[in-house]
Design an enzyme around this catalytic site. Structure first.
Site, PDB file in Angstrom:
ATOM      1  N   PRO A  89       0.812  -1.219   0.000  1.00  0.00           N
ATOM      2  CG  PRO A  89      -0.786  -1.546   1.667  1.00  0.00           C
ATOM      3  CD  PRO A  89       0.529  -2.067   1.174  1.00  0.00           C
ATOM      4  CD  GLU A 116      -0.964  -6.392  11.375  1.00  0.00           C
ATOM      5  OE1 GLU A 116      -0.885  -5.167  11.177  1.00  0.00           O
ATOM      6  OE2 GLU A 116      -2.055  -7.003  11.390  1.00  0.00           O
ATOM      7  NE  ARG A 153      -3.773  -6.451 -22.236  1.00  0.00           N
ATOM      8  CZ  ARG A 153      -4.630  -7.103 -23.013  1.00  0.00           C
ATOM      9  NH1 ARG A 153      -4.968  -8.333 -22.728  1.00  0.00           N
ATOM     10  NH2 ARG A 153      -5.160  -6.513 -24.068  1.00  0.00           N
ATOM     11  CG  ASP A 168      -5.873  -3.404 -24.436  1.00  0.00           C
ATOM     12  OD1 ASP A 168      -6.909  -3.810 -24.978  1.00  0.00           O
ATOM     13  OD2 ASP A 168      -4.944  -4.151 -24.088  1.00  0.00           O
TER      14      ASP A 168
END
Length: 257
Positions: A89, A116, A153, A168
C-alpha cells in the site's frame, strides 16, 4: 522474460499459469514464471516465516531472513541482480505506464507479503514498491497476479495482435472504444451502421470519437491529463459541432456571452 514469485501460497498462482494468454505465453517460451515457496528458505524444522511484531502491536510480521536467503541464493546462482518488486500500500500506484516500464525488465522478482507485512529491513533489497489501489488485501499474491498479467500484455507475441494492445484502455491515455459482435440487432439495440460499412477509415475515426467521448464522460481525470494530437483536436471539434446541431438551445448561454 523471467519472473520469479516468492510466496507462502504458491498454489494460488495456478490460476494465471494454467489459463488464458499467460499459459500460452509460457508454452511459447515467451516468459518463464517460477513460483517459489518462501518456506523453502527457512532454517527451522517448522518452516516458520513470521513472528510477533516488536513493540507490542497485534499481528504477525514476516521474517526478513527467508527473503534474504532467497535473494542471496538468487544473486549467487545468477551472478547478477534481479529487479525486485514488492506489492505494498506504500508503493507507487500501478497504472499502464508502470506496467510498460516493468515489461522492459529482463528479470523480475516479486515478494508477496502477508499478515501485518514484512520486516522493514527487507525493503533494502526491493527496487520498486507497487500499490494496485488504496485498499487493503490479505496478502501480496493477488496484486502480484494483477501486475504480471498487465505487464505481460506488452511483451511481443503474448497478445495475438499488436493493435489489440494499442487500442486497450489507457494505452494512449484514453478509454477503449465500444465493441460489438453478432447479432446486428439484439433486443432492439442496433450495431452502429458505420461499423457495417466496410469503410476502414470512417470506422477508425468513429472509434476514436467514441474513445474520446467515453473518456470525457466516464474518466474526465484521464482526459484532462491527455495531450491531444491534431486529429484528436479535430474530432473533438466535430463532437461539439454535432452536439450543437442536435440541440442548439443548450449553447444559447455561451453564444450570448
Amino acid at each position: 522474460m523471467k519472473i520469479s514469485v516468492l510466496t507462502i501460497f504458491p498454489g494460488m498462482f495456478d490460476i494465471i499459469r494454467n489459463y488464458g494468454v499467460i499459459k500460452k505465453a509460457i508454452e511459447k517460451k515467451l516468459v518463464e514464471i517460477d513460483i517459489l515457496n518462501l518456506r523453502d528458505y527457512t532454517t527451522d524444522k517448522h518452516k516458520v516465516t513470521d513472528k510477533p511484531s516488536y513493540g507490542g502491536e497485534n499481528g504477525m510480521v514476516m521474517l526478513a531472513e527467508p527473503f534474504y536467503r532467497f535473494y542471496d541464493e538468487y544473486i549467487l546462482s545468477k551472478n547478477h541482480k534481479p529487479y525486485v518488486v514488492l506489492p505494498s500500500p506504500q508503493g507507487e500506484v500501478f497504472n499502464n505506464d508502470l506496467a510498460f516500464e516493468l515489461a522492459k525488465k529482463e528479470e523480475l522478482v516479486f515478494f508477496c507479503g502477508r499478515y501485518e507485512g514484512i520486516d522493514e529491513r527487507v525493503r533494502k533489497i526491493v527496487d520498486k514498491e507497487v500499490s494496485i489501489g488504496d485498499y487493503v488485501l490479505t496478502g501480496g499474491e493477488i496484486p502480484t497476479m494483477v501486475i504480471i498479467e498487465t505487464l505481460l500484455r506488452f511483451l511481443p507475441g503474448v497478445i495475438g495482435s499488436k493493435t489489440s494492445v494499442e487500442n486497450d484502455s489507457f494505452y494512449n491515455g484514453l478509454l477503449d472504444y465500444s465493441h460489438y459482435t453478432k447479432p446486428q440487432n439484439f433486443r432492439g439495440m442496433q450495431v452502429p451502421e458505420i461499423l457495417l460499412s466496410g469503410d476502414h477509415e470512417r470506422i477508425r475515426i468513429f472509434r476514436k470519437k467514441d474513445s474520446l467521448l467515453k473518456t470525457i464522460l466516464k474518466r474526465p481525470d484521464l482526459f484532462i491529463k491527455k495531450e491531444l494530437d491534431e486529429e484528436e483536436k479535430k474530432i473533438l471539434v466535430e463532437i461539439i459541432q454535432e452536439m450543437f446541431n442536435k440541440n442548439p438551445d443548450n449553447f444559447k448561454e455561451s453564444k450570448d456571452v
